[in-house]
Motif scaffolding. Structure first.
Motif, mmCIF file in Angstrom:
data_model
loop_
_atom_site.group_PDB
_atom_site.id
_atom_site.type_symbol
_atom_site.label_atom_id
_atom_site.label_comp_id
_atom_site.label_asym_id
_atom_site.label_seq_id
_atom_site.Cartn_x
_atom_site.Cartn_y
_atom_site.Cartn_z
ATOM 1 N N VAL A 329 0.850 -1.198 0.000
ATOM 2 C CA VAL A 329 0.000 0.000 0.000
ATOM 3 C C VAL A 329 0.877 1.237 0.000
ATOM 4 C CG1 VAL A 329 -1.619 1.364 1.370
ATOM 5 C CG2 VAL A 329 -2.020 -1.075 1.055
ATOM 6 N N GLY A 330 1.911 1.233 0.850
ATOM 7 C CA GLY A 330 2.819 2.370 0.894
ATOM 8 C C GLY A 330 3.526 2.617 -0.423
ATOM 9 N N LEU A 331 3.748 1.549 -1.179
ATOM 10 C CA LEU A 331 4.393 1.668 -2.484
ATOM 11 C C LEU A 331 3.378 1.863 -3.608
ATOM 12 C CD1 LEU A 331 7.016 -1.195 -2.025
ATOM 13 C CD2 LEU A 331 7.513 1.266 -2.115
ATOM 14 N N ALA A 332 2.103 2.042 -3.239
ATOM 15 C CA ALA A 332 1.017 2.272 -4.199
ATOM 16 C C ALA A 332 0.800 1.086 -5.136
ATOM 17 C CB ALA A 332 1.263 3.552 -4.998
ATOM 18 N N ARG A 333 1.126 -0.106 -4.679
ATOM 19 C CA ARG A 333 0.881 -1.321 -5.469
ATOM 20 C C ARG A 333 -0.353 -2.003 -4.875
ATOM 21 N NH1 ARG A 333 7.030 -3.529 -5.258
ATOM 22 N NH2 ARG A 333 6.049 -5.494 -5.935
ATOM 23 N N LEU A 334 -1.514 -1.401 -5.153
ATOM 24 C CA LEU A 334 -2.728 -1.728 -4.408
ATOM 25 C C LEU A 334 -3.295 -3.092 -4.773
ATOM 26 C CD1 LEU A 334 -4.367 1.807 -4.456
ATOM 27 C CD2 LEU A 334 -3.028 0.738 -2.638
ATOM 28 N N ALA A 355 -9.601 -9.111 10.839
ATOM 29 C CA ALA A 355 -10.450 -7.918 10.748
ATOM 30 C C ALA A 355 -9.650 -6.724 10.235
ATOM 31 C CB ALA A 355 -11.062 -7.606 12.106
ATOM 32 N N ARG A 356 -8.437 -6.568 10.734
ATOM 33 C CA ARG A 356 -7.586 -5.465 10.269
ATOM 34 C C ARG A 356 -7.231 -5.636 8.788
ATOM 35 N NH1 ARG A 356 -2.847 -6.226 14.071
ATOM 36 N NH2 ARG A 356 -1.890 -4.553 12.855
ATOM 37 N N ALA A 357 -6.988 -6.892 8.386
ATOM 38 C CA ALA A 357 -6.660 -7.146 6.979
ATOM 39 C C ALA A 357 -7.844 -6.845 6.069
ATOM 40 C CB ALA A 357 -6.212 -8.598 6.814
ATOM 41 N N LEU A 358 -9.051 -7.197 6.521
ATOM 42 C CA LEU A 358 -10.241 -6.922 5.708
ATOM 43 C C LEU A 358 -10.472 -5.411 5.581
ATOM 44 C CD1 LEU A 358 -12.599 -8.091 4.143
ATOM 45 C CD2 LEU A 358 -13.876 -8.274 6.297
ATOM 46 N N LEU A 359 -10.209 -4.685 6.660
ATOM 47 C CA LEU A 359 -10.317 -3.233 6.618
ATOM 48 C C LEU A 359 -9.334 -2.645 5.602
ATOM 49 C CD1 LEU A 359 -11.373 -0.526 7.728
ATOM 50 C CD2 LEU A 359 -9.624 -0.683 9.507
ATOM 51 N N MET A 360 -8.082 -3.125 5.651
ATOM 52 C CA MET A 360 -7.073 -2.638 4.713
ATOM 53 C C MET A 360 -7.405 -3.047 3.270
ATOM 54 S SD MET A 360 -4.947 -0.772 6.325
ATOM 55 C CE MET A 360 -3.695 -0.647 5.052
ATOM 56 N N HIS A 361 -8.020 -4.214 3.113
ATOM 57 C CA HIS A 361 -8.477 -4.665 1.792
ATOM 58 C C HIS A 361 -9.472 -3.655 1.228
ATOM 59 C CE1 HIS A 361 -10.433 -7.389 -1.168
ATOM 60 N NE2 HIS A 361 -9.276 -8.072 -1.141
ATOM 61 N N GLY A 362 -10.388 -3.205 2.071
ATOM 62 C CA GLY A 362 -11.346 -2.196 1.663
ATOM 63 C C GLY A 362 -10.689 -0.854 1.405
ATOM 64 N N GLU A 363 -9.718 -0.504 2.229
ATOM 65 C CA GLU A 363 -9.006 0.764 2.033
ATOM 66 C C GLU A 363 -8.311 0.795 0.668
ATOM 67 O OE1 GLU A 363 -8.312 3.671 3.924
ATOM 68 O OE2 GLU A 363 -10.076 3.078 5.067
ATOM 69 N N TYR A 365 -9.260 -0.700 -2.043
ATOM 70 C CA TYR A 365 -10.309 -0.404 -3.031
ATOM 71 C C TYR A 365 -10.667 1.089 -2.997
ATOM 72 C CZ TYR A 365 -11.629 -5.191 -4.378
ATOM 73 O OH TYR A 365 -11.671 -6.456 -4.905
ATOM 74 N N PHE A 366 -10.807 1.629 -1.778
ATOM 75 C CA PHE A 366 -11.231 3.021 -1.620
ATOM 76 C C PHE A 366 -10.255 3.977 -2.317
ATOM 77 C CE2 PHE A 366 -11.386 7.037 0.702
ATOM 78 C CZ PHE A 366 -12.749 7.310 0.682
ATOM 79 N N HIS A 367 -8.960 3.700 -2.152
ATOM 80 C CA HIS A 367 -7.957 4.584 -2.750
ATOM 81 C C HIS A 367 -7.928 4.492 -4.270
ATOM 82 C CE1 HIS A 367 -6.416 6.116 0.961
ATOM 83 N NE2 HIS A 367 -6.140 4.905 1.436
ATOM 84 N N GLU A 373 -16.904 -1.838 -4.034
ATOM 85 C CA GLU A 373 -16.104 -2.927 -3.466
ATOM 86 C C GLU A 373 -15.611 -2.567 -2.057
ATOM 87 O OE1 GLU A 373 -15.808 -1.577 -6.384
ATOM 88 O OE2 GLU A 373 -15.599 -3.094 -7.966
ATOM 89 N N ALA A 374 -15.211 -1.303 -1.890
ATOM 90 C CA ALA A 374 -14.764 -0.864 -0.566
ATOM 91 C C ALA A 374 -15.898 -0.962 0.443
ATOM 92 C CB ALA A 374 -14.248 0.574 -0.640
ATOM 93 N N LEU A 375 -17.104 -0.522 0.042
ATOM 94 C CA LEU A 375 -18.244 -0.572 0.938
ATOM 95 C C LEU A 375 -18.566 -1.995 1.351
ATOM 96 C CD1 LEU A 375 -20.504 0.982 2.355
ATOM 97 C CD2 LEU A 375 -21.872 0.747 0.271
ATOM 98 N N ARG A 376 -18.433 -2.914 0.399
ATOM 99 C CA ARG A 376 -18.686 -4.322 0.697
ATOM 100 C C ARG A 376 -17.749 -4.831 1.798
ATOM 101 N NH1 ARG A 376 -17.236 -7.522 -4.217
ATOM 102 N NH2 ARG A 376 -15.155 -7.142 -3.352
ATOM 103 N N ASP A 377 -16.452 -4.481 1.667
ATOM 104 C CA ASP A 377 -15.501 -4.908 2.700
ATOM 105 C C ASP A 377 -15.795 -4.256 4.044
ATOM 106 O OD1 ASP A 377 -14.153 -6.581 1.022
ATOM 107 O OD2 ASP A 377 -12.468 -5.231 0.656
ATOM 108 N N PHE A 378 -16.115 -2.956 4.032
ATOM 109 C CA PHE A 378 -16.365 -2.267 5.284
ATOM 110 C C PHE A 378 -17.608 -2.825 5.992
ATOM 111 C CE2 PHE A 378 -14.232 1.636 3.186
ATOM 112 C CZ PHE A 378 -12.978 1.136 3.500
ATOM 113 N N LEU A 379 -18.622 -3.187 5.222
ATOM 114 C CA LEU A 379 -19.822 -3.782 5.824
ATOM 115 C C LEU A 379 -19.518 -5.155 6.422
ATOM 116 C CD1 LEU A 379 -22.522 -2.727 3.194
ATOM 117 C CD2 LEU A 379 -22.310 -1.917 5.554
#
Length: 380
Positions: A329-334, A355-363, A365-367, A373-379
């Motif tokens: 993520v830091g290297l922008a290789r999302l 749970a933290r990994a799923l949140l970052m998975h959504g993040e 997508y968000f970026h 897709e991000a909303l799906r992960d956050f839900l």
């Protein structure tokens, strides 16, 4: 004459011959007023001559034949201690228990055993006999009846170790905080010897600091561990204490101090007393420090290298995948980051890391403005 001969032989360092002379006294005059003292001396001579079984029998003779004499309590104490030296800790504990129950305070003090010291010896015999619950009861009694005893610190520490095995962290802190409040060289008002506290204090500070880490009380842990490392730099818990200190720094947001601490440990030879898996754990923590410092490339390379070394299924893999995802993520290789986070979700069940990994998975997508897709992960 036999009594004098026995004493002379003891002075000459001939305990076996002395014991024989003392035996002659008991045989010749078993009811003589001097007989209890000679019977006790015979036991001591046999013990000095390393005739353990014979010495134990000699002390038992004093207890059986001269139970009402002043020497009975001394014989009981000598027998209990000799049983402990012989590794017969259960029997020793039984003898200490009998003494506590049978003899009056004056008799015990005349025998050289104060009530608090006798409770302490009884408690440690139970510890050595692998009877922790019974030992806790005795140490608890010692604290209740003799709170200012010079043995109270040992009692507190032993009770704290038992509480630690039961994961009762709050009780560990309650028991050890008064001991940690003492400074090295300081004596308690009740007479706590300074040298005794200095002996015990490193273990107290280590256990207290480790427990505060378990409770995530990072500030308190930092204080306990800093004091341990400053006042006892050569303590046997030094490497583990330094690791816990670096972990506390990481959790408090001081990633630079954490990275420095973990790197210093890795640059040293492994310690003989290092716990199993110590070095791999430090490597993971240093990777997490690099992530916190945004040193993405170093974190990614080390995490991948370490993961490649893991044998088969290993719980460390999920932590490394999470760090890999963060670095990507830091290297922008999302896209790659999401793949790493998904591996964590797939292998970690429903725990905190997943749970933290799923949140970052959504993040990730968000970026990329993939909001559905991000909303799906956050839900989730």
């Amino acid at each position: 004459a036999c009594s004098g001969l026995g004493r002379a032989l003891l002075e000459l360092g001939k305990p076996a011959e002395a014991a024989a002379a003392f035996a002659a006294v008991i045989e010749l005059a078993p009811a003589d007023p001097i007989a209890p003292e000679i019977a006790l001396a015979r036991g001591a001579a046999l013990e000095a001559g390393r005739q353990t079984e014979a010495a134990l029998k000699a002390y038992s003779l004093v207890l059986d034949r001269y139970a009402k004499s002043d020497q009975a309590a001394k014989a009981g104490l000598a027998r209990a201690r000799l049983l402990g030296k012989a590794g017969r800790h259960g029997e020793a504990a039984g003898e200490f228990e009998r003494m506590v129950g049978v003899y009056a305070r004056d008799s015990l003090q005349a025998a050289g055993a104060k009530p608090d010291s006798l409770l302490a010896e009884w408690g440690w015999s139970l510890v050595d006999a692998d009877k922790p619950a019974e030992a806790d009861r005795v140490f608890g009694r010692l604290l209740e009846e003799h709170p200012d005893s010079s043995f109270a610190a040992d009692a507190r520490f032993n009770l704290a170790e038992s509480a630690n095995t039961q994961h009762n962290h709050a009780e560990v802190v309650r028991l050890l905080t008064p001991l940690a409040a003492l400074k090295t060289g300081e004596a308690k008002s009740g007479g706590e010897p300074a040298d005794s506290m200095r002996r015990l204090l490193p273990a107290v500070l280590y256990r207290l600091g480790r427990t505060q880490v378990e409770l995530k009380d990072w500030a308190a842990a930092t204080g306990s561990l800093d004091r341990l490392l400053a006042e006892f730099p050569e303590n046997p818990y030094r490497r583990e204490a330094r690791y816990l200190r670096a972990e506390s720094a990481l959790q408090r947001g001081d990633a630079a101090a954490a990275e420095s601490g973990f790197s210093a440990l890795l640059n040293e030879p492994a310690g003989a007393a290092d716990p199993k898996g110590f070095i791999p754990t430090i490597r993971v923590k240093r990777i997490q420090s690099w992530v916190a410092l945004k040193r993405w490339k170093e974190a990614l390379e080390e995490a991948r290298a370490m993961k490649a070394e893991l044998p088969g299924v290993d719980p460390t893999a999920a932590e490394l995948d999470f760090a890999i995802g963060q670095a990507l993520v830091g290297l922008a290789r999302l896209e790659e980051a999401r793949t790493a986070f998904q591996r964590v979700v797939d292998t970690s069940g429903k725990g905190d890391l997943a749970a933290r990994a799923l949140l970052m998975h959504g993040e990730a997508y968000f970026h990329q403005d993939k909001l559905h897709e991000a909303l799906r992960d956050f839900l989730k």
